[in-house]
Design an enzyme around this catalytic site. Structure first.
Site, PDB file in Angstrom:
ATOM      1  N   GLU A  98     -14.042  46.466  84.846  1.00 35.93           N
ATOM      2  CA  GLU A  98     -14.553  46.187  86.195  1.00 35.93           C
ATOM      3  C   GLU A  98     -14.951  44.720  86.315  1.00 35.93           C
ATOM      4  O   GLU A  98     -15.287  44.087  85.325  1.00 35.93           O
ATOM      5  CB  GLU A  98     -15.812  47.047  86.414  1.00 35.93           C
ATOM      6  CG  GLU A  98     -15.739  48.055  87.534  1.00 35.93           C
ATOM      7  CD  GLU A  98     -15.550  47.487  88.930  1.00 35.93           C
ATOM      8  OE1 GLU A  98     -14.866  46.453  89.114  1.00 35.93           O
ATOM      9  OE2 GLU A  98     -16.074  48.102  89.862  1.00 35.93           O
ATOM     10  N   ASP A  99     -14.958  44.241  87.525  1.00 34.93           N
ATOM     11  CA  ASP A  99     -15.406  42.860  87.720  1.00 34.93           C
ATOM     12  C   ASP A  99     -16.930  42.761  87.704  1.00 34.93           C
ATOM     13  O   ASP A  99     -17.507  42.079  86.880  1.00 34.93           O
ATOM     14  CB  ASP A  99     -14.810  42.261  89.009  1.00 34.93           C
ATOM     15  CG  ASP A  99     -15.076  43.110  90.253  1.00 34.93           C
ATOM     16  OD1 ASP A  99     -15.691  44.189  90.150  1.00 34.93           O
ATOM     17  OD2 ASP A  99     -14.661  42.686  91.350  1.00 34.93           O
ATOM     18  N   ASP A 102     -22.829  45.976  90.630  1.00 31.85           N
ATOM     19  CA  ASP A 102     -23.837  45.465  91.566  1.00 31.85           C
ATOM     20  C   ASP A 102     -24.773  46.624  91.929  1.00 31.85           C
ATOM     21  O   ASP A 102     -25.708  46.922  91.194  1.00 31.85           O
ATOM     22  CB  ASP A 102     -23.090  44.884  92.772  1.00 31.85           C
ATOM     23  CG  ASP A 102     -24.002  44.269  93.827  1.00 31.85           C
ATOM     24  OD1 ASP A 102     -25.154  43.959  93.510  1.00 31.85           O
ATOM     25  OD2 ASP A 102     -23.546  44.095  94.978  1.00 31.85           O
ATOM     26  N   PHE A 152     -24.006  35.463  95.069  1.00 32.66           N
ATOM     27  CA  PHE A 152     -22.644  35.920  95.327  1.00 32.66           C
ATOM     28  C   PHE A 152     -21.688  35.022  94.555  1.00 32.66           C
ATOM     29  O   PHE A 152     -21.715  33.801  94.671  1.00 32.66           O
ATOM     30  CB  PHE A 152     -22.326  35.925  96.825  1.00 32.66           C
ATOM     31  CG  PHE A 152     -21.139  36.794  97.113  1.00 32.66           C
ATOM     32  CD1 PHE A 152     -21.285  38.180  97.216  1.00 32.66           C
ATOM     33  CD2 PHE A 152     -19.871  36.252  97.233  1.00 32.66           C
ATOM     34  CE1 PHE A 152     -20.181  39.002  97.437  1.00 32.66           C
ATOM     35  CE2 PHE A 152     -18.759  37.070  97.458  1.00 32.66           C
ATOM     36  CZ  PHE A 152     -18.923  38.445  97.567  1.00 32.66           C
ATOM     37  N   ARG A 165      -9.900  34.036  94.646  1.00 28.91           N
ATOM     38  CA  ARG A 165      -9.565  34.869  93.478  1.00 28.91           C
ATOM     39  C   ARG A 165      -8.816  34.083  92.414  1.00 28.91           C
ATOM     40  O   ARG A 165      -8.868  34.397  91.234  1.00 28.91           O
ATOM     41  CB  ARG A 165      -8.678  36.052  93.896  1.00 28.91           C
ATOM     42  CG  ARG A 165      -9.366  37.101  94.737  1.00 28.91           C
ATOM     43  CD  ARG A 165      -8.482  38.350  94.792  1.00 28.91           C
ATOM     44  NE  ARG A 165      -8.855  39.270  95.849  1.00 28.91           N
ATOM     45  CZ  ARG A 165      -9.809  40.196  95.742  1.00 28.91           C
ATOM     46  NH1 ARG A 165     -10.496  40.313  94.632  1.00 28.91           N
ATOM     47  NH2 ARG A 165     -10.073  41.000  96.753  1.00 28.91           N
TER      48      ARG A 165
HETATM   49  P1  IMP Z   1     -21.054  48.086  93.427  1.00 28.85           P
HETATM   50  O1  IMP Z   1     -22.038  47.599  94.441  1.00 28.85           O
HETATM   51  O2  IMP Z   1     -21.664  48.154  92.040  1.00 28.85           O
HETATM   52  O3  IMP Z   1     -20.428  49.375  93.846  1.00 28.85           O
HETATM   53  O4  IMP Z   1     -19.910  47.009  93.330  1.00 28.85           O
HETATM   54  C1  IMP Z   1     -18.943  46.976  94.308  1.00 28.85           C
HETATM   55  C2  IMP Z   1     -17.969  45.856  94.154  1.00 28.85           C
HETATM   56  O5  IMP Z   1     -18.422  44.827  94.980  1.00 28.85           O
HETATM   57  C3  IMP Z   1     -17.774  45.182  92.807  1.00 28.85           C
HETATM   58  O6  IMP Z   1     -16.910  45.860  91.955  1.00 28.85           O
HETATM   59  C4  IMP Z   1     -17.161  43.880  93.274  1.00 28.85           C
HETATM   60  O7  IMP Z   1     -15.773  44.031  93.475  1.00 28.85           O
HETATM   61  C5  IMP Z   1     -17.876  43.634  94.587  1.00 28.85           C
HETATM   62  N1  IMP Z   1     -18.938  42.625  94.406  1.00 28.85           N
HETATM   63  C6  IMP Z   1     -20.248  42.806  94.153  1.00 28.85           C
HETATM   64  N2  IMP Z   1     -20.894  41.631  94.021  1.00 28.85           N
HETATM   65  C7  IMP Z   1     -19.939  40.679  94.195  1.00 28.85           C
HETATM   66  C8  IMP Z   1     -19.960  39.232  94.123  1.00 28.85           C
HETATM   67  O8  IMP Z   1     -20.977  38.566  93.867  1.00 28.85           O
HETATM   68  N3  IMP Z   1     -18.771  38.611  94.359  1.00 28.85           N
HETATM   69  C9  IMP Z   1     -17.612  39.276  94.606  1.00 28.85           C
HETATM   70  N4  IMP Z   1     -17.544  40.617  94.654  1.00 28.85           N
HETATM   71  C10 IMP Z   1     -18.698  41.316  94.449  1.00 28.85           C
HETATM   72 MG    MG Z   2     -14.854  45.774  91.677  1.00 27.41          MG
END
Ligand code: IMP
Ligand code: MG
Length: 175
Positions: A98-99, A102, A152, A165
């Protein structure tokens, strides 16, 4: 459009990715295949770099595509699967790549998805952890970098409105 401030350059990322890959290979000691799952689109660069370092002949790659953000910079909490698995993962190790973790909603969703698919076990490697914005209690097993304040981040696969990207480093997007 905001300003970009470099936080991790290409070389720093490369070294950290190598370290994680070494730990991952050490931890999977048996002969069961490891299905590495790329969570598109944000994880594509991290995925590509880390699987190249997993020097084993027991690795299977698969790709899923999720959407949770739309065009905003805060999570909607609604995770949607756009493209699902191709490979069978039943009885195999699953390593989700995963990237960012959050709010944690995405990981929570993926854990239940792979449980339904009867993976033998599920681990997570993430590029960036944002523990201070977590809404549900989930944790990655391998974390490249942890952010200690809300921010961010773009570059190295991560976007803001589909831009940035392609950058080879990780940047803080300043409003
Ligand atoms: P979640 O909030 O843990 O479900 O994460 C959702 C998705 O939001 C992550 O997998 C990222 O793809 C995207 N995301 C969250 N924070 C960032 C950020 O700082 N930059 C870019 N994408 C983000
Ligand atoms: Mg993601």
């Amino acid at each position: 459009m905001g300003d970009l401030k470099l936080i991790y350059d290409e070389k720093t990322i490369r070294n950290r990715v190598k370290e994680l890959a070494r730990r991952i290979l050490r931890d999977y000691a048996d002969e069961k295949p490891i299905v590495c799952i790329c969570v598109l689109r944000g994880a594509f660069m991290f995925f590509s770099d880390i699987v190249k370092e997993l020097k084993s002949e027991n690795i299977i790659l698969d790709f899923i595509r999720l959407s949770s953000y739309g065009s905003e910079t805060s999570s909607s909490g609604k995770v949607k699967m756009i493209t699902g698995l191709t490979e069978a993962v039943e009885g195999k190790h699953v390593l989700i790549i995963e990237d960012i973790v959050d709010t944690g909603y995405t990981l929570q969703y993926l854990h239940s998805y792979f449980k339904d698919k009867k993976a033998s076990d599920v681990k997570v490697a993430c590029l960036l952890d944002k523990p201070m914005t977590r809404m549900v209690s989930v944790k990655a097993d391998y974390i490249a970098f942890t952010l200690d304040k809300p921010a961010f981040i773009v570059g190295y696969g991560l976007d803001c409105d589909q831009l940035y990207r392609n950058l080879n480093g990780l940047y803080l997007l300043e409003e």
